[in-house]
Motif scaffolding. Structure first.
Motif, PDB file in Angstrom:
ATOM      1  N   SER A 163       0.631  -1.116  -0.092  1.00  0.00           N
ATOM      2  CA  SER A 163      -0.089   0.070   0.074  1.00  0.00           C
ATOM      3  C   SER A 163       0.969   1.248  -0.070  1.00  0.00           C
ATOM      4  N   TRP A 164       2.176   1.347   0.199  1.00  0.00           N
ATOM      5  CA  TRP A 164       2.891   2.183   0.174  1.00  0.00           C
ATOM      6  C   TRP A 164       4.049   2.264  -1.003  1.00  0.00           C
ATOM      7  N   GLU A 165       3.819   3.479  -1.538  1.00  0.00           N
ATOM      8  CA  GLU A 165       4.491   3.810  -2.815  1.00  0.00           C
ATOM      9  C   GLU A 165       5.913   4.069  -2.952  1.00  0.00           C
ATOM     10  N   HIS A 166       6.121   4.852  -1.829  1.00  0.00           N
ATOM     11  CA  HIS A 166       7.701   5.320  -1.760  1.00  0.00           C
ATOM     12  C   HIS A 166       8.586   4.509  -0.660  1.00  0.00           C
ATOM     13  N   TRP A 167       9.793   4.018  -1.044  1.00  0.00           N
ATOM     14  CA  TRP A 167      10.573   3.253   0.010  1.00  0.00           C
ATOM     15  C   TRP A 167      11.979   3.676  -0.041  1.00  0.00           C
ATOM     16  N   GLY A 168      12.352   3.729   1.297  1.00  0.00           N
ATOM     17  CA  GLY A 168      14.020   3.862   1.463  1.00  0.00           C
ATOM     18  C   GLY A 168      14.603   2.676   1.371  1.00  0.00           C
ATOM     19  N   GLN A 169      16.157   2.770   1.477  1.00  0.00           N
ATOM     20  CA  GLN A 169      16.885   1.333   1.290  1.00  0.00           C
ATOM     21  C   GLN A 169      17.008   0.632   2.434  1.00  0.00           C
ATOM     22  N   GLY A 170      16.705   1.147   3.506  1.00  0.00           N
ATOM     23  CA  GLY A 170      16.834   0.325   4.710  1.00  0.00           C
ATOM     24  C   GLY A 170      17.906   0.414   5.634  1.00  0.00           C
ATOM     25  N   THR A 171      17.961   0.304   6.883  1.00  0.00           N
ATOM     26  CA  THR A 171      19.174   0.286   7.667  1.00  0.00           C
ATOM     27  C   THR A 171      18.786  -0.786   8.669  1.00  0.00           C
ATOM     28  N   GLN A 172      20.125  -1.354   9.022  1.00  0.00           N
ATOM     29  CA  GLN A 172      20.322  -2.454   9.784  1.00  0.00           C
ATOM     30  C   GLN A 172      20.238  -2.279  11.272  1.00  0.00           C
ATOM     31  N   VAL A 173      19.252  -2.842  12.083  1.00  0.00           N
ATOM     32  CA  VAL A 173      19.359  -2.664  13.494  1.00  0.00           C
ATOM     33  C   VAL A 173      19.634  -4.170  13.960  1.00  0.00           C
ATOM     34  N   THR A 174      20.768  -4.063  14.967  1.00  0.00           N
ATOM     35  CA  THR A 174      21.090  -5.400  15.478  1.00  0.00           C
ATOM     36  C   THR A 174      21.264  -5.198  16.915  1.00  0.00           C
ATOM     37  N   VAL A 175      20.390  -6.025  17.715  1.00  0.00           N
ATOM     38  CA  VAL A 175      20.208  -6.027  18.966  1.00  0.00           C
ATOM     39  C   VAL A 175      21.049  -7.209  19.589  1.00  0.00           C
ATOM     40  N   SER A 176      22.292  -7.007  20.464  1.00  0.00           N
ATOM     41  CA  SER A 176      23.135  -8.070  20.702  1.00  0.00           C
ATOM     42  C   SER A 176      23.785  -7.840  21.905  1.00  0.00           C
ATOM     43  N   SER A 177      24.099  -9.059  22.545  1.00  0.00           N
ATOM     44  CA  SER A 177      25.002  -8.701  23.857  1.00  0.00           C
ATOM     45  C   SER A 177      26.471  -9.075  23.502  1.00  0.00           C
TER      46      SER A 177
END
Length: 125
Positions: A111-125
């Motif tokens: 339903s969304w016509e415009h998208w960004g490229q993405g950014t990685q989120v990593t949650v880790s200890s």
């Protein structure tokens, strides 16, 4: 027309990050903007969105109380403040914009016509 997501990184559980979605080539003022995320092997899921008319915000149950979406129309940017991060928040986060998405379809990626490229989120200890 371009969206650029940034702000991802590596963070420990319980930590915080702020993602930014900067628009160029168009004004976000009249667009609804959403954040989606996609973890390896999983479908893309809606995280949060903010609509243009009255600034109403919506959150997935999994992030309510921990994430806050906001917009700064002067900077043509939407933010996602993420706190109390958990392992299961690990994913690539995408921002999306739409001038015509309807309320019942906010969580539907198509339903969304415009998208960004993405950014990685990593949650880790």
């Amino acid at each position: 027309v371009q969206l650029q997501a940034s702000g991802g990184g590596l963070v420990q559980p319980g930590g915080s990050l702020r993602l930014s979605c900067l628009a160029s080539g168009f004004s976000l003022e009249h667009y609804a903007v959403a954040w989606f995320r996609q973890a390896p092997g999983k479908e893309r899921e809606g995280v949060s969105c903010i609509v243009s008319r009255d600034g109403s915000t919506y959150y997935a149950d999994s992030v309510k109380g921990r994430f806050t979406i906001s917009r700064d129309d002067a900077k043509n940017t939407v933010y996602l403040q993420m706190t109390s991060l958990k392992f299961e928040d690990t994913a690539v986060y995408y921002c999306a914009a739409s001038a015509r998405v309807i309320a019942s379809q906010l969580g539907v990626p198509s339903s969304w016509e415009h998208w960004g490229q993405g950014t990685q989120v990593t949650v880790s200890s």
